[in-house]
Enzyme design. Structure first.
Site, PDB file in Angstrom:
ATOM      1  N   CYS A  79       0.776  -0.982   0.131  1.00 10.76           N
ATOM      2  CA  CYS A  79      -0.136   0.026   0.119  1.00 10.76           C
ATOM      3  C   CYS A  79       0.740   1.121  -0.094  1.00 10.76           C
ATOM      4  O   CYS A  79       1.554   1.509   0.827  1.00 10.76           O
ATOM      5  CB  CYS A  79      -0.813   0.039   1.007  1.00 10.76           C
ATOM      6  SG  CYS A  79      -2.013   1.562   1.320  1.00 10.76           S
TER       7      CYS A  79
ATOM      8  N   LYS B 130       2.588  -9.598   0.220  1.00  8.92           N
ATOM      9  CA  LYS B 130       2.418  -8.672  -1.221  1.00  8.92           C
ATOM     10  C   LYS B 130       3.557  -7.583  -0.768  1.00  8.92           C
ATOM     11  O   LYS B 130       3.315  -6.900   0.045  1.00  8.92           O
ATOM     12  CB  LYS B 130       1.206  -8.334  -1.278  1.00  8.92           C
ATOM     13  CG  LYS B 130       1.292  -7.535  -2.533  1.00  8.92           C
ATOM     14  CD  LYS B 130       0.052  -6.785  -2.815  1.00  8.92           C
ATOM     15  CE  LYS B 130      -0.176  -6.047  -4.145  1.00  8.92           C
ATOM     16  NZ  LYS B 130      -1.653  -5.227  -4.489  1.00  8.92           N
TER      17      LYS B 130
ATOM     18  N   ASN C 246       2.069  -9.063 -10.296  1.00 13.80           N
ATOM     19  CA  ASN C 246       0.867  -7.976 -10.115  1.00 13.80           C
ATOM     20  C   ASN C 246       1.339  -6.682 -11.161  1.00 13.80           C
ATOM     21  O   ASN C 246       2.434  -6.349 -10.677  1.00 13.80           O
ATOM     22  CB  ASN C 246       0.835  -7.593  -8.636  1.00 13.80           C
ATOM     23  CG  ASN C 246      -0.401  -6.654  -8.499  1.00 13.80           C
ATOM     24  OD1 ASN C 246      -0.291  -5.702  -7.434  1.00 13.80           O
ATOM     25  ND2 ASN C 246      -1.251  -6.442  -9.471  1.00 13.80           N
TER      26      ASN C 246
ATOM     27  N   GLU D  16      -7.110  -2.851  -9.855  1.00 10.94           N
ATOM     28  CA  GLU D  16      -8.086  -1.742 -10.125  1.00 10.94           C
ATOM     29  C   GLU D  16      -8.913  -2.334 -11.491  1.00 10.94           C
ATOM     30  O   GLU D  16      -9.932  -1.977 -11.573  1.00 10.94           O
ATOM     31  CB  GLU D  16      -7.455  -0.605 -10.184  1.00 10.94           C
ATOM     32  CG  GLU D  16      -6.962   0.174  -9.000  1.00 10.94           C
ATOM     33  CD  GLU D  16      -7.033   1.469  -9.028  1.00 10.94           C
ATOM     34  OE1 GLU D  16      -7.561   2.097 -10.045  1.00 10.94           O
ATOM     35  OE2 GLU D  16      -6.795   2.011  -7.838  1.00 10.94           O
TER      36      GLU D  16
END
Length: 257
Positions: A10, A51, A113, A138
């Site tokens: 994030c 992640k 990713n 997204e």
């Protein structure tokens, strides 16, 4: 399969302020992250995954991933972009070469990713990186059927989503969150249509799930040059010619594969 995931990807300002997410990728925080992964591994009965984003400098990404594996991470997902900037968190193409490097060097599954807009991108990503899977963020908000290799009609998928919302216990669905999902579905394919600004204004003004449903079935269909989609929850209206709306449900909706 159940597992617990530690999100070290994030890049938002809130993550910076709270010192979590991608702001734990610096070397000074590696011991802390290792302790977290190790603690979770020993405390939980399910596998632990992590992640991450690219470290700064990028060459530190592989050593960091290796330490995560030694600490107990069962698999690694790499969003191959830097997490250093909120505004540029998706700026430029992802560095999939780093995913490929992790896959070649680690003894646990690696998930790729980044750089996925279509199902074809998924296949190209896997072919290049040899990763064990692809994680998509997204793009799935706009097309939740991506992994099926399909692009659904935006009104149809929105209505299907609203039907799920209606089945949830009363008060459990956040209206604003539901409207955001519908906006993603429609905007994903129709962002360049002349009527999209009218749709967004009308969607913003909706105060119930039923109003969103009616907006999609009637006004949005008209803006698209299609027949309205009547149902029991939608009152029969009259069009500009004074004629009653009629139709046969989903017959004019196409699922493009």
């Amino acid at each position: 399969m159940r597992w617990s995931d530690l999100n070290l990807g994030c890049p938002l300002t809130s993550a910076r302020d709270g010192h979590y997410g991608a702001y734990l990728l610096g070397q000074k925080d590696w011991p802390l992250v290792e302790n977290i992964v190790s603690g979770l591994t020993h405390a939980l009965p399910v596998p632990i995954s992590t992640k991450i984003r690219l470290c700064n400098p990028v060459k530190h990404t592989l050593p960091f991933a290796e330490r995560l594996v030694l600490a107990g991470s069962s698999w690694i997902a790499l969003h191959a972009r830097s997490g250093a900037s909120t505004r540029k968190r998706r700026h430029g193409p992802a560095n999939l070469s780093q995913v490929k490097l992790l896959k070649e060097c680690l003894q646990v599954p690696v998930i790729s990713n980044g750089n996925v807009r279509t199902y074809g991108d998924v296949l190209q990503n896997l072919e290049f990186t040899r990763a064990d899977g692809v994680m998509v963020g997204e793009t799935l908000l706009g097309n939740p059927c991506l992994f099926a290799g399909a692009t659904p009609d935006p009104v149809q998928i929105s209505l299907e989503y609203l039907e799920i919302c209606k089945q949830c216990p009363e008060g459990s669905v956040d209206l604003e969150a539901a409207k955001k999902h519908v906006k993603h579905f429609v905007d994903f394919q129709c962002s360049r249509r002349t009527w999209i600004s009218k749709f967004i204004r009308a969607l913003t003004a909706c105060r119930t799930i039923e109003e969103v449903d009616k907006l999609l079935r009637v006004k949005t269909q008209r803006w698209r040059g299609k027949s309205p989609l009547p149902r029991d929850a939608v009152d029969v209206e009259e069009d500009s010619e004074g004629e009653k709306i009629s139709g046969d449900g989903y017959d004019d909706l196409a699922l493009l594969v």
